[in-house]
Scaffold this active site. Structure first.
Site, mmCIF file in Angstrom:
data_model
loop_
_atom_site.group_PDB
_atom_site.id
_atom_site.type_symbol
_atom_site.label_atom_id
_atom_site.label_comp_id
_atom_site.label_asym_id
_atom_site.label_seq_id
_atom_site.Cartn_x
_atom_site.Cartn_y
_atom_site.Cartn_z
ATOM 1 C CB THR A 136 -0.908 0.008 1.249
ATOM 2 O OG1 THR A 136 -0.108 -0.381 2.370
ATOM 3 C CG2 THR A 136 -2.057 -0.959 1.099
ATOM 4 C CD GLU A 137 5.066 -0.257 0.833
ATOM 5 O OE1 GLU A 137 4.120 -0.769 0.202
ATOM 6 O OE2 GLU A 137 5.911 -0.936 1.447
#
Ligand SMILES: C/C(=C\C(=O)SCCNC(=O)CCNC(=O)[C@H](O)C(C)(C)COP(=O)(O)OP(=O)(O)OC[C@H]1O[C@@H](n2cnc3c(N)ncnc32)[C@H](O)[C@@H]1OP(=O)(O)O)CC(=O)O
Length: 262
Positions: A136-137
């Site tokens: 999810t960065e």
């Protein structure tokens, strides 16, 4: 050994259970936890009585990745300061990757960001069918940097690209199809499945297993110190952008980030 962020218990067979113990923060990797974990992994590696290591998380998640509070606290730090923090993460993944013993992950709940980095350096990953996974960065304005060499080595570039670029969240069967997970089992069967794999690993010669592991990680796609230096720099660069500030602030404000204004 016990710290506030991790717990270790070793049984008479030499099976060490290393538990992440920040359940209120979904076991996010704070600086303190990263350091405790890195040093515990090195100690377990040097302890001849330890034969197998099982890594798990207490509570609803396996690991929610890097601690976003810790990341937010670095916005006003110097670039050199962010490099030091990024290297902390890189050293954790390096230590886990180089642990000369079988490392099994027992996964329940969420494994996001750095949590997937941790899974990527395990020898066997056993997950509950209800578990969820996400790199999810990019939804936070940062990048899967220090974990990238290990994730790509594990799931391949074709699987990594869409997950790296979208940050989409996938279920256990989708994660299994990428090669991230070794086995998917019903949540109630997780401990039994882990135990069965422990017994397989215990039947191997410890020195042969250590040598075989070194071979498995070095043949094909070796991870060099230069590569680690590069990803540390790349994380430090992404971390200082306005978009990172917006993405991480939005997480704590419980809203969607506004990339246009960032
Ligand atoms: C390693 C590198 C980068 C990264 O790893 S970046 C981090 C990537 N991780 C994420 O995007 C996960 C963020 N968290 C969530 O999406 C959700 O919290 C959750 C895990 C899906 C759980 O959702 P739920 O609604 O059940 O719970 P809350 O959101 O209310 O969370 C409870 C509590 O926990 C705190 N928290 C959760 N995750 C983190 C986190 N990653 N860091 C810090 N804190 C976290 C949350 O703030 C809540 O705290 P309260 O004080 O109770 O409000 C870089 C590289 O790859 O190099």
């Amino acid at each position: 050994m016990t710290s506030q962020t991790i717990h270790i218990a070793t049984d008479e067979r030499g099976v060490a259970r290393l538990t992440l113990t920040r359940p209120d923060k979904h076991n996010a990797l704070s600086a303190e936890m990263i350091d405790a974990l890195t040093s515990a992994v090195r100690d377990l590696g040097n302890d001849k009585t330890v034969r197998v290591v099982v890594l798990t998380g207490e509570g609803a998640s396996f690991c929610a990745g890097g601690d976003l509070g810790w990341m937010r606290a670095q916005f006003d730090a110097t670039r050199a300061g962010r490099m030091v923090e990024a290297r902390r993460l890189a050293m954790l993944f390096k230590a886990l990757n180089e642990l000369p013993k079988p490392l099994i992950a027992r996964v329940q709940g969420n494994a996001f960001g750095g949590g997937i980095g941790v899974l990527s350096v395990c020898d066997m990953v056993i997950a509950a069918s209800t578990a969820r996974f996400g790199l999810t960065e990019v939804r936070l304005g940062i990048i899967p940097a220090t974990i990238s060499p290990y994730v790509v080595a594990r799931i391949g570039e074709a699987n990594a690209r869409p997950l790296f670029l979208s940050g989409k969240i996938i279920d256990a069967w989708q994660a299994h199809a990428t090669g991230l997970l070794s086995r998917v089992v019903a949540e109630e069967a997780l401990d039994e499945a882990v135990e069965a794999e422990i017994r397989h690993f215990l039947s191997a010669s410890p020195q042969a297993a250590a040598r075989a592991k070194a071979l498995a990680r070095s043949v094909g796609r070796p991870i060099t110190d230069g590569m680690i230096d590069d990803v540390v720099e790349q994380l430090a660069d992404a971390w200082e952008t306005e978009e990172a500030r917006e993405g991480i602030t939005a997480f704590f404000d419980k809203r969607q980030p506004n990339w246009r204004q960032a």
